[in-house]
Design a protein around this motif. Structure first.
Motif, PDB file in Angstrom:
ATOM      1  N   ARG A  20      18.425 -28.182  -9.939  1.00  0.00           N
ATOM      2  CA  ARG A  20      18.740 -27.748 -11.301  1.00  0.00           C
ATOM      3  C   ARG A  20      19.644 -28.780 -11.993  1.00  0.00           C
ATOM      4  O   ARG A  20      19.413 -29.147 -13.140  1.00  0.00           O
ATOM      5  CB  ARG A  20      19.400 -26.371 -11.251  1.00  0.00           C
ATOM      6  CG  ARG A  20      19.403 -25.618 -12.526  1.00  0.00           C
ATOM      7  CD  ARG A  20      19.788 -24.136 -12.411  1.00  0.00           C
ATOM      8  NE  ARG A  20      20.657 -23.764 -11.301  1.00  0.00           N
ATOM      9  CZ  ARG A  20      20.248 -23.140 -10.181  1.00  0.00           C
ATOM     10  NH1 ARG A  20      18.977 -22.842 -10.021  1.00  0.00           N
ATOM     11  NH2 ARG A  20      21.101 -22.816  -9.237  1.00  0.00           N
ATOM     12  N   ASN A  23      17.674 -32.010 -12.731  1.00  0.00           N
ATOM     13  CA  ASN A  23      16.696 -31.816 -13.803  1.00  0.00           C
ATOM     14  C   ASN A  23      17.337 -31.707 -15.177  1.00  0.00           C
ATOM     15  O   ASN A  23      16.696 -32.031 -16.180  1.00  0.00           O
ATOM     16  CB  ASN A  23      15.845 -30.578 -13.531  1.00  0.00           C
ATOM     17  CG  ASN A  23      14.872 -30.794 -12.407  1.00  0.00           C
ATOM     18  OD1 ASN A  23      14.449 -31.909 -12.135  1.00  0.00           O
ATOM     19  ND2 ASN A  23      14.526 -29.721 -11.716  1.00  0.00           N
ATOM     20  N   HIS A  24      18.578 -31.251 -15.244  1.00  0.00           N
ATOM     21  CA  HIS A  24      19.236 -31.067 -16.538  1.00  0.00           C
ATOM     22  C   HIS A  24      20.293 -32.122 -16.838  1.00  0.00           C
ATOM     23  O   HIS A  24      20.923 -32.083 -17.884  1.00  0.00           O
ATOM     24  CB  HIS A  24      19.871 -29.669 -16.605  1.00  0.00           C
ATOM     25  CG  HIS A  24      18.853 -28.585 -16.617  1.00  0.00           C
ATOM     26  ND1 HIS A  24      18.493 -27.886 -15.485  1.00  0.00           N
ATOM     27  CD2 HIS A  24      18.082 -28.087 -17.610  1.00  0.00           C
ATOM     28  CE1 HIS A  24      17.559 -27.001 -15.781  1.00  0.00           C
ATOM     29  NE2 HIS A  24      17.283 -27.109 -17.062  1.00  0.00           N
TER      30      HIS A  24
END
Length: 71
Positions: A20, A23-24
């Motif tokens: 997460r 990906n961000h």
């Protein structure tokens, strides 16, 4: 996957949170990834400390005694 190096579920949680964060993350700012690695490193170090379980049990007993509960 259970981790022998951390708490139950840590390996799965780490992998999911790391994915997460990556990906961000802004490629120029990976501070979230660094924070996550440092947090889990601390959990692994705590779990490897031979006195960790006894210290947690003692703290729980003190809290329960202060609250007047004996569970």
């Amino acid at each position: 996957m259970e981790s022998a190096l951390g708490f139950p579920g840590d390996a799965d949680d780490f992998e999911a949170e790391l994915a997460r964060e990556i990906n961000h993350a802004d490629p120029a700012d990976l501070s979230g990834v660094v924070r996550l690695v440092e947090e889990f490193r601390g959990r692994i170090i705590a779990r490897q400390d031979p006195g960790f379980d006894a210290a947690v049990a003692a703290a729980v007993a003190e809290i329960r005694a202060a609250r007047g509960t004996a569970r």
